[in-house]
Design an enzyme around this catalytic site. Structure first.
Site, mmCIF file in Angstrom:
data_model
loop_
_atom_site.group_PDB
_atom_site.id
_atom_site.type_symbol
_atom_site.label_atom_id
_atom_site.label_comp_id
_atom_site.label_asym_id
_atom_site.label_seq_id
_atom_site.Cartn_x
_atom_site.Cartn_y
_atom_site.Cartn_z
ATOM 1 N N ILE A 204 40.694 43.226 33.281
ATOM 2 C CA ILE A 204 41.159 43.573 34.566
ATOM 3 C C ILE A 204 40.244 44.708 35.350
ATOM 4 C CG2 ILE A 204 43.784 43.079 34.179
ATOM 5 C CD1 ILE A 204 43.914 45.749 33.414
ATOM 6 N N GLU A 205 39.249 45.267 34.500
ATOM 7 C CA GLU A 205 38.664 46.140 35.269
ATOM 8 C C GLU A 205 37.127 45.390 35.932
ATOM 9 O OE1 GLU A 205 38.055 49.218 35.883
ATOM 10 O OE2 GLU A 205 39.654 50.001 34.711
ATOM 11 N N SER A 206 36.605 44.329 35.273
ATOM 12 C CA SER A 206 35.549 43.565 35.610
ATOM 13 C C SER A 206 35.157 42.201 35.620
ATOM 14 C CB SER A 206 34.146 43.901 34.820
ATOM 15 O OG SER A 206 34.435 43.855 33.574
ATOM 16 N N LEU B 8 41.060 45.588 28.432
ATOM 17 C CA LEU B 8 40.828 46.310 29.420
ATOM 18 C C LEU B 8 39.982 45.919 30.586
ATOM 19 C CD1 LEU B 8 41.483 50.367 28.813
ATOM 20 C CD2 LEU B 8 42.791 48.622 30.349
ATOM 21 N N TYR C 11 48.705 48.184 37.210
ATOM 22 C CA TYR C 11 47.619 48.216 36.275
ATOM 23 C C TYR C 11 48.013 47.933 35.067
ATOM 24 C CZ TYR C 11 42.922 49.415 34.418
ATOM 25 O OH TYR C 11 41.711 49.494 33.619
#
Length: 523
Positions: free
Chosen positions: A148-150, A145, A252
């Site tokens: 793709i978040e940071s 995760l 997402y």
């Protein structure tokens, strides 16, 4: 915002429109890190031996030294992707369709260098995520995760204010007991933020019982997922509610599946981890007294930049005093040095770094009171920011480092405003010389560096249009990857706000490839 942050923010924009046909989605709708001597020698050798053991047992294979890789242009059949995804042990459904395929191609073909950077960073961050996920009984696949978040950047900050590897908003961070104040932002603490993220994911799973919906809710919030479920007639399959989700969330889950695939099959795509500056192994020390990173760096000879990199949660290079203590992470080979020199570290220039002896640093006190002490043999002057100024230019005029200007003035991401007063520390005796910069024009300041300012660029066509200052306009054609900051850098003295004001544009999102914008060079 650095390169890795930009990857995670802009990744959705590169999905090909024709990948959406299978769901009949309108392309416009998808956008989206001697005895003493003997004992000392033995101790050092032991530390070195242990560190070497860690290195041998934790590092992945690096990219081999060889000629540049020629990527195959042969299209990989869908059946290969499907089989590979089926071979990945996962509690989370790894669906495959054209959207997932296109994200895989984005990671494995068009963003290769960035993916190799993240593969290198993952050698440090993934063990942290894996241990916490295992402890809490959640699927290990969720470690992807933060990709793709940071893009594995612990200091990433979104436009909406989400921060850290797991991109927590302020309210959600506080809800999950993350400390956020003047000195500390635990949303940027890889360990504490990971525990908070895992708790959030567990809470969401209790609600939905479906990992696709949990992942979607992590991105857009449970409220939006609930609305999508209602609007779809109560359906609880991600692909059934796809159309009803916010546009930025639709890609997402596919991006998550593609990231998981790419990290598992990176060698098949000739992608290899690039070495990062993060150490192989670290040790965590509990600090109860107030401590400045400079004290640690100067006594045990460790880079302050590395301390910042390993402890991104400390906003002002200061660990406040605390009865419960705060964590300080150091490379493994430095932990014994710290313990052996602990008294010297805390005593080192204590009055210099903390203005009132034995005063406990209170997070509610002003940042500048504790963080900015006039350096030795330096004098303080103030510079008032003018239109067209940039941090790099100001630093060059005052013969200091850009990072120092940012540090002295608590400037983040090089953002300064016209009229803002900046503190600059200059050699004693030269205060008057540097103070004169407040009355100089841009050309005069550049002249102190031996630089002459051209009235216009020979590579850009001019027009007869004029502004109130009678300077000619030039036109610039926007190229792929341009934003106001990169364009302004091409024209000395021009700032982002100048370009936006002249063209009556409010944000970067208004720029389009091929668009012509007016520039008014400084004389």
């Amino acid at each position: 915002m650095d390169t890795l942050s930009i990857i995670s923010e802009n990744i959705i924009d590169e999905v090909e429109k024709d990948s959406l046909d299978f769901l009949e989605i309108n392309p416009v709708d998808v956008r989206w890190d001697l005895n003493d001597t003997i004992n000392t020698t033995f101790s050092n050798n032991l530390d070195s031996l242990v560190y070497t053991w860690y290195a041998k047992n934790t590092l992945k294979t690096k990219k081999p030294h060889q000629a540049p890789i020629e990527l195959s242009t042969e299209t990989i059949p869908d059946s290969v992707y499907i089989q590979r995804l089926e071979n990945i042990p996962s509690l989370i459904d790894l669906s495959y369709n054209k959207i997932v395929r296109n994200y895989i191609e984005l990671y494995s073909q068009r963003r290769r260098s960035q993916v190799e950077m993240m593969l290198g960073l993952s050698e440090y961050y993934f063990p942290i995520f894996e241990e916490i996920l295992d402890k809490e009984g959640l699927p290990q696949e969720l470690k992807y995760l933060p990709i793709i978040e940071s893009a594995l950047n612990p200091t990433a900050l979104s436009r909406a204010g989400a921060s850290g590897l797991w991109q927590f908003m302020y309210g959600t961070g506080r809800m999950y007991k993350l400390d956020i104040n003047t000195f500390i932002d635990e949303r940027r603490d890889p360990v504490k933020a990971s525990y908070a993220a895992v708790k959030y994911l567990k809470d969401m799973y209790k609600v939905y019982g479906n990992w696709h919906l949990v992942i979607a809710a992590y991105n857009c919030g449970p409220g939006n997922v609930n609305k999508a479920i209602r609007r779809s007639g109560g359906k609880r399959n991600y692909w059934d509610i796809y159309f009803h989700l916010p546009k930025e969330t639709r890609g997402y889950v596919p991006a998550f599946i593609a990231a998981l695939y790419t990290f598992n099959y990176h060698e098949a795509h000739q992608l290899f981890p690039q070495p990062s500056s993060l150490p192989v192994a670290c040790d965590t020390l509990l600090i109860n007294e107030q401590l400045h990173f400079d004290q640690v760096a100067n006594v045990i000879n460790i880079s302050k930049e590395q301390l910042r990199e390993l402890n991104p949660q400390y906003r002002a290079d200061i660990i406040p005093a605390s009865k419960d203590g705060y964590a300080l992470k150091v490379p493994f080979q430095y932990s014994a040095k710290f313990i052996d020199n602990q008294d010297s570290i805390f005593a080192y220039k204590k009055e210099f770094y903390f203005s009132i002896k034995d005063k406990v640093v209170n997070p509610s006190d002003r940042y500048q009171k504790f963080a900015h002490v006039t350096p030795k043999d330096k004098a303080k002057v103030y510079y008032k920011v003018k239109s067209g100024d940039a941090i790099g230019l100001i630093a060059s005029w005052f013969h200091v480092r850009t990072s120092d200007v940012r540090y002295w003035n608590n400037v983040r991401r090089n953002l300064i405003k016209v009229g803002q007063k900046l503190v600059i520390y200059v050699p004693k005796g030269k205060e008057s010389y540097y103070s004169n910069f407040n009355t100089m024009g841009y050309s005069e300041k550049q002249a102190t560096l031996g630089k002459t300012v051209a009235s216009s660029s020979s590579t850009v066509s001019t027009t007869s249009s004029t502004s109130n200052s009678n300077a000619p306009f030039v036109y610039y054609t926007v190229k792929r990857g341009d934003n106001f900051w990169t364009i302004a850098k091409k024209f000395p003295g021009i700032s982002n706000s100048d370009i936006m004001r002249i063209n009556n544009i409010k944000d970067d999102g208004s720029l389009k490839v091929g668009q012509k914008i007016k520039i008014q060079p400084k004389s």
